[in-house]
Design a protein around this motif. Structure first.
Motif, short mmCIF file in Angstrom:
data_model
loop_
_atom_site.label_atom_id
_atom_site.label_comp_id
_atom_site.label_asym_id
_atom_site.label_seq_id
_atom_site.Cartn_x
_atom_site.Cartn_y
_atom_site.Cartn_z
N LEU A 1 0.87 -1.28 0.02
CA LEU A 1 -0.07 0.10 -0.07
C LEU A 1 0.79 1.26 0.02
O LEU A 1 2.04 1.31 0.79
N LYS A 2 0.63 2.28 -0.90
CA LYS A 2 1.41 3.28 -0.98
C LYS A 2 0.68 4.67 -1.01
O LYS A 2 -0.41 4.67 -1.68
N ASP A 3 0.78 5.70 -0.40
CA ASP A 3 -0.12 6.94 -0.08
C ASP A 3 -1.38 6.83 -0.01
O ASP A 3 -2.18 7.46 -0.89
N LEU A 4 -1.74 5.83 0.81
CA LEU A 4 -3.47 5.57 0.95
C LEU A 4 -3.83 6.31 2.02
O LEU A 4 -3.65 6.06 3.24
N SER A 5 -5.17 7.06 1.79
CA SER A 5 -5.51 7.73 2.83
C SER A 5 -7.19 7.87 2.59
O SER A 5 -7.49 8.16 1.54
N PHE A 6 -7.85 7.68 3.51
CA PHE A 6 -9.44 7.90 3.69
C PHE A 6 -9.88 7.84 5.01
O PHE A 6 -9.45 7.63 5.93
N ASN A 7 -11.29 8.68 4.84
CA ASN A 7 -12.19 8.65 6.31
C ASN A 7 -13.22 8.05 5.97
O ASN A 7 -13.91 8.03 4.99
N ILE A 187 -17.07 4.01 -2.87
CA ILE A 187 -16.23 2.96 -3.22
C ILE A 187 -14.81 3.55 -3.39
O ILE A 187 -14.69 4.63 -3.78
N ILE A 188 -13.81 2.62 -3.29
CA ILE A 188 -12.38 3.00 -3.16
C ILE A 188 -12.08 1.94 -4.27
O ILE A 188 -11.94 0.95 -4.22
N LEU A 189 -11.40 2.33 -5.12
CA LEU A 189 -10.64 1.55 -6.34
C LEU A 189 -9.04 1.60 -6.13
O LEU A 189 -8.47 2.64 -6.09
N LEU A 190 -8.54 0.46 -6.02
CA LEU A 190 -7.21 0.05 -5.70
C LEU A 190 -6.48 -0.48 -7.04
O LEU A 190 -7.05 -1.32 -7.67
N GLU A 191 -5.27 -0.12 -7.14
CA GLU A 191 -4.65 -0.64 -8.20
C GLU A 191 -3.15 -0.71 -7.72
O GLU A 191 -2.35 0.47 -7.38
N ASP A 192 -2.45 -1.84 -7.70
CA ASP A 192 -1.05 -1.70 -7.37
C ASP A 192 -0.90 -1.19 -5.96
O ASP A 192 0.09 -0.45 -5.64
N GLY A 193 -1.73 -1.41 -5.06
CA GLY A 193 -1.46 -0.72 -3.70
C GLY A 193 -1.61 0.67 -3.51
O GLY A 193 -1.59 1.14 -2.64
N GLU A 194 -2.34 1.39 -4.63
CA GLU A 194 -2.46 2.74 -4.39
C GLU A 194 -4.04 3.02 -4.82
O GLU A 194 -4.73 2.34 -5.56
N LYS A 195 -4.52 4.19 -4.25
CA LYS A 195 -6.00 4.51 -4.44
C LYS A 195 -5.97 5.32 -5.74
O LYS A 195 -5.58 6.18 -5.80
N VAL A 196 -6.89 4.64 -6.80
CA VAL A 196 -6.81 5.48 -8.16
C VAL A 196 -8.14 6.28 -8.44
O VAL A 196 -7.97 6.95 -9.20
N ALA A 197 -9.18 5.76 -7.54
CA ALA A 197 -10.33 6.51 -7.48
C ALA A 197 -11.12 6.24 -6.23
O ALA A 197 -11.09 5.32 -5.62
N GLU A 198 -12.06 7.05 -5.99
CA GLU A 198 -12.87 7.10 -4.99
C GLU A 198 -14.13 7.96 -5.04
O GLU A 198 -14.03 9.00 -5.55
N GLY A 199 -15.21 7.30 -4.65
CA GLY A 199 -16.63 8.19 -4.76
C GLY A 199 -17.87 7.13 -4.77
O GLY A 199 -17.62 5.97 -4.84
N GLN A 200 -18.80 7.58 -5.33
CA GLN A 200 -19.98 6.63 -5.54
C GLN A 200 -19.96 6.16 -6.92
O GLN A 200 -19.17 6.37 -7.83
N HIS A 201 -20.95 5.14 -6.97
CA HIS A 201 -20.73 4.49 -8.45
C HIS A 201 -21.02 5.25 -9.39
O HIS A 201 -20.27 5.35 -10.44
#
Length: 232
Positions: A1-7, A187-201
């Motif tokens: 996981l790299k630079d991943l942050s969320f509340n 929804i949080i979308l992960l790719e290779d340990g990084e968050k690449v997108a976040e939001g509703q569908h």
């Protein structure tokens, strides 16, 4: 996981979506401190998880892993692993929410039905639903479902997710299915340990090309029927 942050707010449902190896399970396992991050801080209610008493997190978190862990014994005994002093009423309620109660009533011995080690005499979906019931019976503050609805048919999963919406617990659902993620508040979308997108569908369909690709691929896989109905 790299630079991943969320509340995540109390009572919300978060879906973590991504391909195999993207870091979904790693992220979820940090919450109950199955291991700690090498850097950064994970907080629950504003408190670093490392400051909690060792028994506090297991007591307040319900975990359903990718592979349902069942043991030789009765159905009731397996559910009581979640809460040893659970009443019969609490067990029934948890089973109904997990969509397994109707199946149990069809057995001649009901809750006293004996299941083999790892639930060998049950289907994959039955094992997953029993494991979910075991987590729900403890009324956890945080419920973690790690790809634990993968063996459920669409209608059963739909009923389960609807039941979970009424649960006051904060829910984190790891999945590879859009039909599951669409029920989440975020929804949080992960790719290779990084968050690449976040939001509703709907938001992600407009802003994330990777999310759109996943949606399209699953629509094609499902024949454009099942997933579309779930999304609507």
């Amino acid at each position: 996981l790299k630079d991943l942050s969320f509340n995540l707010k109390s009572g919300e449902t978060l879906a973590i979506l991504g391909a195999t190896g993207s870091g979904k399970t790693t992220l979820v396992n940090l919450i109950p401190r199955l291991y700690d991050p090498n850097a950064g801080v994970l907080k629950i209610d504003g408190v670093d998880v490392k400051e909690y008493h060792p028994k506090a997190l297991p007591h307040n978190i319900g975990i359903v892993p990718q592979v349902a862990l069942l043991f030789t014994g009765t159905i009731k005994e397996n559910i009581l692993w979640g809460k040893q002093d659970a009443t019969d009423g609490e067990i029934v309620e948890a089973c109904k929410k997990a969509q397994i109660y109707e199946t149990i009533t069809q057995y001649s011995k009901g809750m006293e039905t004996l299941i083999g080690q790892k639930g060998v005499n049950l289907s994959g979906g039955q094992r997953q639903r029993l494991a979910i019931a075991r987590a729900l019976v403890r009324r956890p503050s945080i419920l973690l479902l790690d790809d634990s609805t993968s063996a459920l048919d669409v209608k059963t999963e739909e009923r389960l997710l609807q039941a979970l919406k009424n649960e006051p617990s904060t829910k984190v659902i790891v999945t590879q299915k859009i039909s599951t993620a669409v029920h989440a508040d975020r929804i949080i979308l992960l790719e290779d340990g990084e968050k690449v997108a976040e939001g509703q569908h709907d938001e992600l369909c407009m802003t994330s090309s990777l999310y759109r690709e996943i949606v399209q691929s699953q629509l094609e896989k499902e024949g454009g029927v099942t997933v579309v109905e779930s999304i609507k």
